[in-house]
Scaffold this active site. Structure first.
Site, mmCIF file in Angstrom:
data_model
loop_
_atom_site.group_PDB
_atom_site.id
_atom_site.type_symbol
_atom_site.label_atom_id
_atom_site.label_comp_id
_atom_site.label_asym_id
_atom_site.label_seq_id
_atom_site.Cartn_x
_atom_site.Cartn_y
_atom_site.Cartn_z
ATOM 1 N N ALA A 1 82.580 57.013 35.376
ATOM 2 C CA ALA A 1 82.455 57.687 34.153
ATOM 3 C C ALA A 1 82.151 57.106 33.197
ATOM 4 O O ALA A 1 82.871 57.152 31.654
ATOM 5 C CB ALA A 1 84.056 58.783 34.296
ATOM 6 N N PHE B 1 87.475 61.431 32.322
ATOM 7 C CA PHE B 1 88.248 61.293 31.695
ATOM 8 C C PHE B 1 88.400 62.248 31.012
ATOM 9 O O PHE B 1 88.033 63.358 31.292
ATOM 10 C CB PHE B 1 87.499 59.789 31.349
ATOM 11 C CG PHE B 1 87.920 58.028 31.587
ATOM 12 C CD1 PHE B 1 88.602 58.288 32.890
ATOM 13 C CD2 PHE B 1 86.735 57.573 31.650
ATOM 14 C CE1 PHE B 1 88.676 57.285 33.739
ATOM 15 C CE2 PHE B 1 86.613 57.094 32.745
ATOM 16 C CZ PHE B 1 87.257 56.839 33.866
#
Lengths: 636, 636
Positions: free
Chosen positions: B343, B371
């Site tokens: 991510a 996230f």
């Protein structure tokens, strides 16, 4: 003997000339694997499907069939091969197709899973060839059911645990290590983790609460004090990547000062693969993983995976890999594909578990051991059969005119180069000169008390006189039960019907199987028995490193393990250049290594490559996916 | 909108207090995956079973359902999290269970496959938690259906091909390379292999017979002339092995003179994972693999996987990985597990293909991005939705009292350390001070024109006044459609029914989705739009290396790619220490890398670790197999 149910054969639609392997495989009619499992008498909850044509078989089936008598156990081996191979896998599959699809016998084939690495390097499939193949061949040659990937994961978890433990020990006092290894729970209590118990036992510490350990016990428990120079455990990868043979690790900015030279092997060279092939149950596999030695501490005491607390996690990673994968031949007979350890630094045989299940499900189990009878077959008998307790009934010895002519002094055979005319024209003299190699191999098998049937794998260029000469010599001079000309590559099972009949007959003889050496003699004696009796050597010489290892392993109690010789397969001797039946040589032992978890010592007679490379034009140039049909193209 | 068939829910047998995740998971009632597939309307030949509870779904289903209207597309994101995470995956699954098992909606959950590496390092499952989980959790967290292993194999085949090619080029003349790359067949003819065609085209060589190439064309074709210092392609392994972060390769005796510094990343950081997540078909995947740039030649021209002739084989290795894996939640609703790119250096979202199939099979697809909204969600919109063409309908923003108090100035939250009292006692002032972070994240989502529903993931220590304050501010000040208190960890879907109702309502609003930047503007402009609009920065500063890359990528034509910022997820800014809503800062761009096959540039705002380590007491100490039951113990 009990007669089990034969499966329904699949009719072969043969073409002439024989098309490419992948074409035959992709045009084959495949039974749904659920259907094959049902024909074998497996219950639906005893299999786990992996797509429509592969299934893992659960070990619970062994419990259910405990009282069923074992079938006959047939090992396919070969004379000393040329670098091209003499068609051992093809013969294994052709023989099975003949037994199952032509003689109506209940048969199971047990073969090794190939490494994916070489698949993309130098052409050469491992799924058999022509009309004797395991299908689907793409699945067989690629990921299959993920067993090799599981080995990579388990092997490398142990490797990571070793280096990170040395790093953490270098930065922490015993008390700090104690605090970290035994964090307090919410109630303020410390615990021994499940994977600490075997180390506790090994150290003779009889405590159930970490806080009760004396300071001396704490220090002994928490500090492994691994000697970096002693580490034999390497990382693995299932890719032919020669640049990983020798590497330096620990050069990241946060690992500075802990640099170490090591390397990667191809995954099938991992001791975990050897364990998978030799284990007999989940509990046995868990124990073996724990006992795998990675090196020693600075006092010279062996450090194993249980000391690092990682063997439980490795077992979890391998819990599905322990189940054999069921597939089928082109003629619809069942095949177990399971494990594929190296045939030099390991024992080169498929798994005991697949054979055990096969012997319960079928009247005939046909399995293959790696390389010639001096290599895989010797290890099949002295190592694999010792751990399994299974009794082999017949050895099938594959021979070719080509290889025998080479042993008779024919020109060098090199992969990728055209064959010399000596091999493609009749030459009885050259053949006759090479037949000693066949006789030696028959002799090796007979020393174990197992009857031998010679399978003469016929090529289009062989003449009848050549084939007849092999038959005659094998039976009359070698004492083989029979010697049969086979044509299963071109004809499938039909080409091996005579071979199958000879095998059935030989299997009726009572087995007089014996090991070549007992375990409770010194390491050197075991090595010398193999060198003299199998290789025909005059004796054995040990280099200083080997002498040192023998002393060390004897001190550590590893001298009761069987011996797995790491020797070239291209000669009965240790020197690949010596063809035929070498005489008057002594075997040099350079080094000896221990696979304690797998359960053998392996003396190194030369430099064994444990990581293949890629040629300038690797086979991957031809491999692609046909985006219209989704079919794989260019794989062999 | 079309109403699709909801699946039959599985009744939860809940206990209080909530047992450990693995206990809940192992006691769960699971439907055979064939049954779930049938309920979803999948045809038997559209799935491939991997054991009883996992199935891969074939891409052919997209063809059959081409004319079925897409369902509503819901992305679950979060505020800036603490290092403990705020329950985004659990909310994703709880919301799905509420929609499917309590509101009778047809729903599909699409989530990422976790890396196996951290599973054995620091505790923390990725399958949700409490009564909102994907099962079987052991399969989910371990090998699953082998996709990550396939990525390892494909990534490392390319890596091996690079180094071996440099070795062979160093030892051979152009003419020798030509001979080796184009060996004559039995008829004496040379051929272009299927994997040579893209390179031919790229070089503008219009020949069909290698022998027709001019000497100049031959040289250009056969010599890649890779600049070793330019190579950005690293090897990968799915193990947390920090000693592989920086290594030297090529130190074997036969590779001497070709030593090179490089390293391993964890497999999920491979560009191949990013491609898997962004591809839309087999043909698209094949093309992207070919376009992956591994470095440049000594003239500075990009060298890609097609130049090395290996992209076809990589596609073959990935042909099954492209199919999403169907699993189920604890309440029997369907889940696609597929892809799991990093991510930060990648876009942190599960696969487009799973979403595409899900939108055809269900009225609601709930997916999660990695996230906070500044990270995974921004990339979901600007990268993933750009490549898929799919239109998102609702953003679910997960917030917790804990994280908001941290943003209000609460003491540092550290994994493994007890929480400060500020977090476990009511403190409205601290909470109020931190709500700006939630408002900022709602604002980011609204800039894309997508309605926001806030999911307040309630913990036992939160007070009603605290929860009510978040609700009020989110709706009244933030402009969220709604803000709902959820308790799905303890209650399963029942705890998220109100959230589900709010999501259904918000999804009825017409979508006004828009990208934040167009592709055809300079690299710097794109970066600055993200920095200002999403992070709230005053501007962007470029280090010389970044300037150099921008010039190089613009010259190579990679400036038309979207931007994937590699930034910490622990702050809206580039500095993890800055909590709340940082102001008055400029974003420093240290370096920029290109994932040309995946299709994005990733500016590095700090040092991103692409290989985790193991602690002194890794989680593997607790993991073992119960040899009586065969069950996994100690996994989370």
């Amino acid at each position: 003997m009990a007669v089990k149910q034969a499966v329904k054969p699949t009719r072969l639609e043969r073409q002439t000339p024989v098309p490419a392997d992948i074409e035959i495989a992709q045009q084959a009619f495949l039974k749904p694997i659920t259907e094959l499992a049902e024909e074998l008498g497996l219950q639906p909850d005893e299999i786990e499907l992996y797509g429509p044509y592969k299934a893992k078989v659960k070990l619970e089936v062994l419990e259910r069939l405990r009282d069923v008598p074992n079938g006959k156990y047939i090992d396919v081996t070969a004379i000393t091969p040329t670098p091209l191979g003499e068609g051992k896998t093809t013969t294994t599959i052709g023989l099975s197709q003949a037994l199952g699809a032509h003689l109506g016998k209940s048969v199971m084939t047990c073969i090794r899973q190939p490494s994916q690495g070489p698949t993309f390097g130098i052409k050469g499939g491992a799924a058999g060839g022509g009309y004797s193949q395991v299908v689907p061949m793409e699945d067989f040659n690629l990921h299959l059911t993920g067993d090799i990937h599981a080995i990579t994961a388990a092997n490398n978890l142990l490797a990571a645990a070793i280096d990170v433990r040395m790093l953490h020990e270098s930065e922490a006092t015993d008390e700090q290590l104690f605090e970290r290894l035994f964090p307090k729970d919410k109630q303020g209590k410390r615990h021994f983790a499940v994977n600490m118990l075997n180390r506790l036992k090994k150290l003779g510490i009889d405590k159930t609460d970490p806080d009760e350990m004396t300071p001396e016990e704490r220090s002994r428990f928490v500090r492994l004090d691994i000697d970096p120079d002693s580490i034999t455990w390497r990382r693995v990868i299932d890719t032919s990547d020669r640049f990983l043979r020798g590497i330096t690790i620990g050069q990241g900015p946060n690992e500075k000062g802990m640099e170490r030279k090591t390397g990667f092997d191809i995954t099938v060279a991992s001791e975990i693969m050897a364990v998978l092939a030799l284990t007999t149950s989940l509990a046995d596999m868990r124990r073996r993983f724990g006992e795998m030695v990675i090196g020693t501490n600075r006092k010279g005491e062996a450090i194993n995976a249980d000391d690092l607390g990682v063997a439980g996690a490795m077992t979890v990673l391998m819990k599905d890999a322990i189940k054999p994968t069921l597939m089928q031949t082109l003629e619809g007979t069942p095949v177990f594909v399971h494990a594929g350890p190296f045939a030099n630094i390991a024992h080169g045989n498929s798994s005991i578990i697949a054979d055990m299940i096969g012997l319960k499900l079928a009247d005939y189990v046909v399995t293959e051991s790696g390389f010639g009878s001096d290599m895989g077959m010797e290890k099949f008998f002295n190592i694999k059969c010792r751990y399994s307790g299974l009794i082999p009934n017949v050895v099938v010895m594959v021979a070719t005119v080509r290889a025998l002519k080479m042993h008779g002094g024919g020109p060098k055979v090199v992969a990728g180069k055209p064959l010399d005319h000596a091999y493609t024209n009749e030459n009885l003299e050259l053949l006759r000169a090479g037949l000693g190699n066949l006789l030696a191999h028959i002799g090796i098998a007979r020393k174990f008390g197992v009857p031998v049937v010679v399978a003469i794998n016929a090529f289009a260029t062989d003449t009848q006189a050549e084939l007849d000469l092999i038959r005659k010599v094998a039976v009359e001079e070698g004492g083989a039960e029979d010697a049969v000309i086979c044509n299963h590559w071109a004809l499938g099972g039909e080409g091996a019907v005579e071979l199958a009949r000879a095998v059935v007959k030989a299997a009726e003889k009572p087995s007089q199987f014996r090991f070549l050496y007992p375990l409770d003699i010194p390491i050197k004696e075991k090595i010398e028995i193999i060198a003299r009796e199998v290789y025909g050597a005059d004796g054995v010489d040990y280099e200083p490193l080997a002498e040192q290892r023998i002393a060390e392993y004897t001190r550590l109690g590893f001298d009761r393990l069987p011996i797995c010789m790491a020797k070239t397969h291209l000669s009965l001797s240790h020197n690949a250049e010596l063809k035929g039946v070498p005489k008057g040589f002594r075997i040099p032992v350079r080094d000896i290594r221990a696979s304690v978890g797998a359960g053998f010592l392996y003396p190194l007679l030369g430099t064994m490559s444990t990581m293949p490379g890629l040629p300038t034009r690797p086979a991957f140039y031809d491999v692609d996916l046909d985006l219209e049909t989704g079919r794989v193209i260019g794989l062999f």
